[in-house]
Design an enzyme around this catalytic site. Structure first.
Site, PDB file in Angstrom:
ATOM      1  N   ASP A 154       0.869  -1.162   0.000  1.00  0.00           N
ATOM      2  CA  ASP A 154       0.000   0.000   0.000  1.00  0.00           C
ATOM      3  C   ASP A 154       0.910   1.216   0.000  1.00  0.00           C
ATOM      4  O   ASP A 154       1.947   1.218   0.666  1.00  0.00           O
ATOM      5  CB  ASP A 154      -0.906   0.007   1.231  1.00  0.00           C
ATOM      6  CG  ASP A 154      -2.095   0.950   1.036  1.00  0.00           C
ATOM      7  OD1 ASP A 154      -2.759   0.848  -0.011  1.00  0.00           O
ATOM      8  OD2 ASP A 154      -2.354   1.786   1.912  1.00  0.00           O
ATOM      9  N   LYS A 214      14.966   6.960 -10.020  1.00  0.00           N
ATOM     10  CA  LYS A 214      13.794   6.898  -9.132  1.00  0.00           C
ATOM     11  C   LYS A 214      13.709   5.524  -8.463  1.00  0.00           C
ATOM     12  O   LYS A 214      13.505   5.419  -7.254  1.00  0.00           O
ATOM     13  CB  LYS A 214      12.488   7.165  -9.904  1.00  0.00           C
ATOM     14  CG  LYS A 214      11.273   7.084  -8.973  1.00  0.00           C
ATOM     15  CD  LYS A 214       9.918   7.121  -9.626  1.00  0.00           C
ATOM     16  CE  LYS A 214       8.858   6.734  -8.586  1.00  0.00           C
ATOM     17  NZ  LYS A 214       7.508   6.610  -9.115  1.00  0.00           N
TER      18      LYS A 214
HETATM   19  P1  IMP Z   1      -2.124   2.155  -4.050  1.00  0.00           P
HETATM   20  O1  IMP Z   1      -0.833   1.751  -3.391  1.00  0.00           O
HETATM   21  O2  IMP Z   1      -2.442   1.346  -5.256  1.00  0.00           O
HETATM   22  O3  IMP Z   1      -3.250   2.257  -3.049  1.00  0.00           O
HETATM   23  O4  IMP Z   1      -1.916   3.613  -4.660  1.00  0.00           O
HETATM   24  C1  IMP Z   1      -1.666   4.709  -3.865  1.00  0.00           C
HETATM   25  C2  IMP Z   1      -1.665   6.022  -4.578  1.00  0.00           C
HETATM   26  O5  IMP Z   1      -0.374   6.616  -4.394  1.00  0.00           O
HETATM   27  C3  IMP Z   1      -1.931   6.012  -6.063  1.00  0.00           C
HETATM   28  O6  IMP Z   1      -2.777   7.091  -6.332  1.00  0.00           O
HETATM   29  C4  IMP Z   1      -0.581   6.241  -6.687  1.00  0.00           C
HETATM   30  O7  IMP Z   1      -0.655   6.967  -7.869  1.00  0.00           O
HETATM   31  C5  IMP Z   1       0.160   7.022  -5.608  1.00  0.00           C
HETATM   32  N1  IMP Z   1       1.553   6.632  -5.645  1.00  0.00           N
HETATM   33  C6  IMP Z   1       2.122   5.566  -5.039  1.00  0.00           C
HETATM   34  N2  IMP Z   1       3.432   5.477  -5.337  1.00  0.00           N
HETATM   35  C7  IMP Z   1       3.690   6.505  -6.167  1.00  0.00           C
HETATM   36  C8  IMP Z   1       4.874   6.922  -6.839  1.00  0.00           C
HETATM   37  O8  IMP Z   1       5.954   6.313  -6.786  1.00  0.00           O
HETATM   38  N3  IMP Z   1       4.737   8.028  -7.589  1.00  0.00           N
HETATM   39  C9  IMP Z   1       3.575   8.715  -7.720  1.00  0.00           C
HETATM   40  N4  IMP Z   1       2.450   8.362  -7.142  1.00  0.00           N
HETATM   41  C10 IMP Z   1       2.495   7.247  -6.347  1.00  0.00           C
END
Ligand code: IMP
Length: 218
Positions: free
Chosen positions: A90, A197
């Site tokens: 997450d 990154k």
């Molecule tokens: P989840 O982990 O799928 O719940 O996503 C979490 C949110 O954080 C999403 O909207 C992703 O776009 C954002 N997010 C997570 N990691 C990154 C990253 O490395 N760069 C930009 N956005 C991120």
């Protein structure tokens, strides 16, 4: 959720279990990109990796208020349903001046009524709420939880500290990358070489902690 501006990555729990080579591991995600990325990261460790989508597992509601809590819900649900060790993640973006928001609601801030995602809108919302505060600190977080069918779990939290910028810059990466400059860097995550990154990201840091504690000795 971490304290605003929490600077360092750290393991959330001391590992007491390590996977054996050849263990079958389910990646508790229905996101094809995440499955691919996690499978690639795990490739050197000789595990047998399978996705939750391929096993027809349901997606549990993410009802916790921390990244580790939500990753734990997904990992335990998949481990219980399959009888296999499960890995879930997450992640999200946090802004110090907003007390860590959007945090676990990072994806929700970008979600339109029809379910699609609009990150330009989400980044503009962050800027609108935070613009009047001089504190520009921000950070990405990634929680990884490994859960075993007997209920045991190990959790790891990786963080990438930095600050937010406006307007957004760069077209690489995804999500909130264009408005985030990591510590000791001048480019945003969306401007820098993707290899850079991936070397310093919250995801890389969480995975390094997990590998050191729980993946088979190499
Ligand atoms: P989840 O982990 O799928 O719940 O996503 C979490 C949110 O954080 C999403 O909207 C992703 O776009 C954002 N997010 C997570 N990691 C990154 C990253 O490395 N760069 C930009 N956005 C991120």
């Amino acid at each position: 959720m971490s304290a605003p501006g929490h600077p360092a990555a750290g393991g959330a729990a001391r590992a007491s279990r390590r996977l054996e080579p050849g263990t079958k591991l389910v990646i508790a995600t229905h996101n094809a990109g995440k499955l691919r990325e996690n499978a690639a990261l795990l490739a050197p460790w000789g595990l047998e990796v399978v996705g939750a989508g391929a096993l027809g597992l349901p997606e549990p509601a993410e009802t916790e208020t921390s990244f580790l809590g939500n990753a734990g819900i997904k990992a335990h649900a998949a481990a219980r349903a399959t009888g296999l060790v499960a890995l879930a993640d997450d992640s999200g973006f946090s802004v110090a001046a907003l007390d860590g928001a959007p945090g676990v609601w990072t994806a929700d801030w970008a979600t339109r009524p029809d379910g699609s995602r609009d990150y330009a809108h989400a980044m503009a919302e962050v800027e609108r709420r935070a613009r009047d505060f001089p504190d520009r600190r921000a950070w990405f977080s990634c929680a990884l939880v490994l859960a075993w069918p007997d209920g045991h779990s190990e959790g790891f939290l990786g963080e990438a500290p930095g600050h937010w910028v406006w307007p957004p810059r760069g077209s690489r990466g995804f999500g909130y990358d264009p408005m985030f400059v990591p510590e000791s860097e001048t480019e945003t995550f969306a401007e820098m070489d993707p290899d850079r990154k991936h070397a310093i990201s919250h995801r890389a840091r969480a995975f390094a902690l997990l590998a050191a504690a729980c993946l088979p000795e190499r």
